[in-house]
Design a protein around this motif. Sequence first.
Motif, PDB file in Angstrom:
ATOM      1  N   LEU A 195     -21.979   5.280 -50.747  1.00  0.00           N
ATOM      2  CA  LEU A 195     -20.818   6.334 -50.911  1.00  0.00           C
ATOM      3  C   LEU A 195     -20.005   6.236 -52.036  1.00  0.00           C
ATOM      4  CD1 LEU A 195     -19.606   6.181 -47.075  1.00  0.00           C
ATOM      5  CD2 LEU A 195     -20.702   7.987 -48.150  1.00  0.00           C
TER       6      LEU A 195
ATOM      7  N   VAL B 259     -25.291  11.485 -49.657  1.00  0.00           N
ATOM      8  CA  VAL B 259     -25.651  10.403 -48.825  1.00  0.00           C
ATOM      9  C   VAL B 259     -25.823  10.927 -47.446  1.00  0.00           C
ATOM     10  CG1 VAL B 259     -24.718   8.191 -48.018  1.00  0.00           C
ATOM     11  CG2 VAL B 259     -24.095   8.826 -50.071  1.00  0.00           C
TER      12      VAL B 259
ATOM     13  N   LEU C 272     -22.541  14.913 -47.728  1.00  0.00           N
ATOM     14  CA  LEU C 272     -22.329  13.753 -46.777  1.00  0.00           C
ATOM     15  C   LEU C 272     -22.741  14.075 -45.553  1.00  0.00           C
ATOM     16  CD1 LEU C 272     -22.055  10.850 -45.789  1.00  0.00           C
ATOM     17  CD2 LEU C 272     -19.527  11.201 -45.580  1.00  0.00           C
TER      18      LEU C 272
END
Length: 116
Positions: A86, A92, A113
């Motif tokens: 991260l 991610v 994310l």
Amino acid sequence: MTYFQPSETKCKCGCGQDILPALRDALDDLREMVGFPLEVASGFRCPKRNALVGGARDSMHLRGLACDLVWPVSVSDRHALAREALASFSGVGFYETFIHVDLRHLVKKRLSLWVN
Ligand SMILES: [Zn+2]
């Protein structure tokens, strides 16, 4: 230091295409930060390979900017890997058996994310 070899990151179909140097550098830095070995589940993917594994049509794997890393066994190692991923990557994704990391900011994509 170089940890990730082309044999680990090249397309698994045998076409010979590999991830970009920027991603290899970022993966090596990640490996340095966590301090334990990381296993590649998927690196570069050509369109053929990407279709075979059901990847997204605009997957960062197609550009050599993404890598999936198998979750370590140890919970504290998983935490360390997630934290460093991260901190260093602009994309991610959390999956059951691996964590996806990518450098999508290099192609002007927004940070992303997600949890699968
Ligand atoms: Zn291929």
